[in-house]
Design a protein around this motif. Structure first.
Motif, PDB file in Angstrom:
ATOM      1  N   ASP A 123       0.830  -1.205   0.000  1.00 31.77           N
ATOM      2  CA  ASP A 123       0.000   0.000   0.000  1.00 31.77           C
ATOM      3  C   ASP A 123       0.865   1.256   0.000  1.00 31.77           C
ATOM      4  OD1 ASP A 123      -0.072   1.289   2.994  1.00 31.77           O
ATOM      5  OD2 ASP A 123       0.324  -0.848   3.047  1.00 31.77           O
ATOM      6  N   TYR A 124       0.246   2.377  -0.308  1.00 31.93           N
ATOM      7  CA  TYR A 124       0.938   3.654  -0.466  1.00 31.93           C
ATOM      8  C   TYR A 124       1.645   4.101   0.817  1.00 31.93           C
ATOM      9  CZ  TYR A 124       1.552   8.687  -1.113  1.00 31.93           C
ATOM     10  OH  TYR A 124       2.091   9.946  -1.174  1.00 31.93           O
ATOM     11  N   SER A 125       0.931   4.098   1.937  1.00 28.30           N
ATOM     12  CA  SER A 125       1.468   4.660   3.185  1.00 28.30           C
ATOM     13  C   SER A 125       2.718   3.921   3.654  1.00 28.30           C
ATOM     14  CB  SER A 125       0.413   4.632   4.289  1.00 28.30           C
ATOM     15  OG  SER A 125      -0.714   5.363   3.882  1.00 28.30           O
ATOM     16  N   ARG A 176       5.760   4.362   1.238  1.00 26.96           N
ATOM     17  CA  ARG A 176       6.384   5.676   1.380  1.00 26.96           C
ATOM     18  C   ARG A 176       7.397   5.681   2.535  1.00 26.96           C
ATOM     19  NH1 ARG A 176       3.091  11.382   1.878  1.00 26.96           N
ATOM     20  NH2 ARG A 176       4.813  12.730   1.268  1.00 26.96           N
ATOM     21  N   ILE A 177       7.005   5.066   3.653  1.00 26.22           N
ATOM     22  CA  ILE A 177       7.903   4.967   4.814  1.00 26.22           C
ATOM     23  C   ILE A 177       9.150   4.161   4.450  1.00 26.22           C
ATOM     24  CG2 ILE A 177       8.158   4.031   7.155  1.00 26.22           C
ATOM     25  CD1 ILE A 177       5.112   4.565   7.516  1.00 26.22           C
ATOM     26  N   SER A 203      -0.606   1.258  -6.088  1.00 24.07           N
ATOM     27  CA  SER A 203      -0.592   2.015  -4.826  1.00 24.07           C
ATOM     28  C   SER A 203       0.842   2.217  -4.340  1.00 24.07           C
ATOM     29  CB  SER A 203      -1.390   1.269  -3.746  1.00 24.07           C
ATOM     30  OG  SER A 203      -2.710   1.031  -4.177  1.00 24.07           O
ATOM     31  N   ALA A 231       4.050   5.861  -4.278  1.00 24.92           N
ATOM     32  CA  ALA A 231       4.769   6.322  -3.084  1.00 24.92           C
ATOM     33  C   ALA A 231       6.277   6.369  -3.266  1.00 24.92           C
ATOM     34  CB  ALA A 231       4.439   5.389  -1.914  1.00 24.92           C
TER      35      ALA A 231
END
Length: 272
Positions: A33-35, A38-39, A78, A82
């Protein structure tokens, strides 16, 4: 972030090859997933694998088999949104490449076009080599996967260590060389004896990424939910937990519930 990481604007297959040649280990984690992607990307991870393990950790299925190509493309697109640095590889799911090289190519092209992926991963050696070659003719980078191949779980009947017997070990070495000759940019080796994995890493020139394959390979991959301690049910020998997010999240949610019940949240400062 180390100097070499900040110097690389975008990780490529060329840079992964160079990392092997200079003896720098490759770091790889799954993302769905995106979130989370990104991390992981901001932290400096080299490779992100949009794994069909999404079938287990995101959808709650017992195996990786049920996840579809459309679902993999959804997760992959997704993740791609990111990522600024990591190389993103996407699993072609079960039933979308085996036995039909034309279908394999169609599946790989869909992943590259619709998700914007950087490469694809497939499980198996000689049995799927025609599909691998066909995908590579389109200029799509392919990551191989040998040893314990979860899409074949019903053939194996168990998730135990593979290639302990001489015959299976020999086939694994031959398959690795076959994937290298075909043009794969690397191979994941899952749950095989460390000595055998080290031998494969020495005998082929492309990067070998291990999961439960000992320290003598060129890099390591783990499922991010396992590594962060979000899932507690899965505790194989090869897994090192770097956090206990299950406990952190449970504690945070419990505190939220308590504050709501006690009419402590929201307070005056948190209201308009």
């Amino acid at each position: 972030m180390s100097i070499h990481q900040s110097n690389i604007k975008r990780v490529t297959t060329h840079q992964l090859q160079a990392m092997k040649e200079r003896g720098e280990k490759i770091s790889m984690l799954t993302a769905y997933d995106y979130s989370m992607a990104r991390i992981l990307d901001n932290a400096g991870i080299d490779v992100l694998l949009v794994g069909d393990s999404a079938s287990n950790v995101m959808a709650g299925n017992e195996t990786t088999l049920p996840i579809t190509l459309d679902q993999m493309i959804y997760h992959a697109s997704s993740v791609i949104k990111a990522v600024k640095r990591a190389f993103v590889v996407v699993d072609i799911p079960f039933g979308s490449y085996q036995g039909n090289s034309s279908e394999a190519l169609r599946s790989a092209i869909r992943i590259m076009k619709e998700a914007g992926a950087h490469g694809v991963k497939v499980e198996g050696g000689s049995e799927i080599i025609e599909s691998v070659r066909r995908i590579l003719t389109a200029g799509i980078p392919v990551l191989g996967h040998l040893g314990l191949t979860p899409q074949s779980i019903y053939k194996f009947g168990t998730y135990t260590v593979r290639a302990k017997e001489e015959e299976e070990a020999q086939k694994l070495i031959e398959d690795a060389k076959l994937l290298e000759e075909a043009g794969c940019f690397g191979i994941v080796l899952e749950k095989i004896p460390a000595e055998l994995a080290g031998r494969v890493a020495r005998e082929v020139s492309i990067p070998i990424i291990g999961i439960g394959a000992g320290p003598e390979v060129d890099g390591q991959v783990l499922v991010v939910h396992d590594m962060l301690g979000i899932t507690h049910e899965f505790k194989p020998r090869f897994l090192r937990s770097y956090a206990d997010l299950n406990a952190v999240i449970t504690q945070a949610v419990s505190a939220f519930i308590e504050d709501v019940k006690n009419k402590d949240f929201p307070n005056e400062k948190e209201s308009y």
